[in-house]
Design an enzyme around this catalytic site. Structure first.
Site, mmCIF file in Angstrom:
data_model
loop_
_atom_site.group_PDB
_atom_site.id
_atom_site.type_symbol
_atom_site.label_atom_id
_atom_site.label_comp_id
_atom_site.label_asym_id
_atom_site.label_seq_id
_atom_site.Cartn_x
_atom_site.Cartn_y
_atom_site.Cartn_z
ATOM 1 N N GLU A 292 83.253 11.791 42.646
ATOM 2 C CA GLU A 292 82.058 11.341 41.934
ATOM 3 C C GLU A 292 80.809 11.912 42.604
ATOM 4 O OE1 GLU A 292 81.480 9.604 39.250
ATOM 5 O OE2 GLU A 292 83.267 8.388 38.812
ATOM 6 N N HIS A 334 85.433 15.936 34.289
ATOM 7 C CA HIS A 334 86.020 14.763 33.646
ATOM 8 C C HIS A 334 86.230 15.015 32.156
ATOM 9 C CE1 HIS A 334 85.757 10.054 33.320
ATOM 10 N NE2 HIS A 334 86.915 10.525 32.910
ATOM 11 N N ASP A 344 80.978 13.922 31.341
ATOM 12 C CA ASP A 344 80.536 14.405 32.644
ATOM 13 C C ASP A 344 81.454 15.519 33.163
ATOM 14 O OD1 ASP A 344 82.362 12.134 32.813
ATOM 15 O OD2 ASP A 344 82.141 12.230 34.985
#
Length: 370
Positions: A292, A334, A344
């Site tokens: 992330e 993603h 994303d």
């Protein structure tokens, strides 16, 4: 004899209540003005709740880069510039409504109301810590209140507060999405931690020693794997670094990633061991490592050089460790993972640059197949 905290809370209760009522009944505090609306909102909210204006602006910048995203919620259910949260375990949006008298709907979408709500929360945390008027004039005394504002605990709360104080130390010169300039003058800071330990005093990652180790809640991942690790998936948090860490620690979220990367300096926190299955990409979870990146997909200012370089070094290390080819068939977004509906890392993620850093070859890598 009552403690300082008790005396302060008692003495300030009437004053704070009067301030809240006055704020709720004063349209100038909740309505944007032309010219410099966000700057005025920070100044007026700071005055209404006796919060340092620069601290308030630094918190807002750390949360959202001063972008309210048109009232759309973050991954953790946070709204507006000040990221007022409404999810099953955190209700700062509703608390801000109670403190200011502003409707919840306004706090979600109206920037001035949202900033007022953030100031009210910070003042409430300061009161709970026993800060008196003299303390509130000392920006260093607000550190524990800022940590509390994060909604996190332990290392994650310290990471949050440290980031805010780094902005105070270096200063800010930021443009809002509407082109308004918000500035904070840098100054020496020596935060009074009052029981909140330094973020860098925590455990280090056993899989990637350059990273901190802050474990996700066991409800948010599965121990072990059912498939060989063969890919790395790039995500964007749709929220702040510390906020995402806190969300992955929350058992109700049922989401996690292996690593989280901070925008400002590329700091990395691991939350799920590589050998375990994080919940980040549905059908790809069993065979993927998830990274992330702090930010929002519609704002490229989050994607800093420090973030790209730090993340690329992590990805290169993981590829070497697990025999993953350093190409775009195995390092994917993603949005490219099978069975996912996310978008994303979005259109502003610079894949060519990222892959050049990962491979060290000066090329952009290969295009994903299938």
């Amino acid at each position: 004899m009552p403690t300082r905290a008790a005396r302060t809370r008692a003495a300030l209760l009437a004053t704070l209540t009067a301030t809240v009522l006055a704020a709720a009944g004063t349209p100038a505090l909740a309505a944007a003005e032309p010219g410099h609306p966000m700057g005025r909102a920070f100044t007026r909210a700071a005055e209404a709740f006796d919060v340092p204006r620069d601290l308030l602006a630094a918190v807002g910048y750390g949360e959202t880069r001063l972008d309210g995203h048109a009232g759309r919620p973050s991954q953790a259910g946070g709204f507006g510039v000040m990221h007022l949260i409404s999810n099953p375990t955190h209700h700062t949006l509703e608390r801000a409504a109670a403190l200011t008298g502003e409707p919840v709907a306004a706090l979600r979408t109206d920037t001035a109301a949202n900033i007022l709500g953030g100031a009210a929360l910070l003042r409430g945390y300061a009161d709970g810590l026993g800060l008196d008027a003299t303390d509130r004039d000392d920006i260093d005394a607000w550190y524990p209140a800022v940590a509390h504002y994060s909604g996190a605990r332990g290392t994650a709360a310290a990471l949050y507060a440290d980031t805010v104080y780094s902005f105070l130390a270096t200063g800010l010169d930021a443009l809002t999405p509407d082109g308004e300039r918000i500035t904070v003058t840098g100054r020496p800071v020596s935060p009074e931690r009052d029981g909140v330990g330094p973020a860098d005093s925590g455990a280090r990652s056993a899989d990637y020693p350059a990273a901190l180790w802050v474990p996700a809640d066991p409800n948010n991942y599965t121990t072990g794997r059912t498939a060989k690790i063969d890919k790395i998936i790039v995500h964007v948090t749709q929220g702040s670094y510390a906020g995402s860490i806190s969300w992955f620690q929350d058992p109700v979220s049922e989401v996690s990633a292996h690593y989280v990367v901070r925008s400002s300096d590329g700091q990395i926190t691991q939350m799920v061991r590589d050998a375990d299955t994080a919940y980040h990409a549905r059908s790809a979870n069993a065979s993927a490592l998830g990274i992330e990146h702090e930010g929002f997909i519609d704002d490229p200012t989050w994607f800093t050089d420090a973030m790209y370089r730090s993340s690329a070094a992590l990805t290169a290390s993981l590829c070497d460790r697990y025999g993953i080819p350093k190409d775009r068939a195995h390092i994917i977004g993603h949005s490219e993972a099978p069975g996912n509906d996310h978008t994303d890392p979005g259109p502003y993620w610079d894949w060519d640059r990222y892959m050049e850093l990962v491979t060290g070859s000066g090329t952009g890598g290969e295009t994903p197949t299938g």
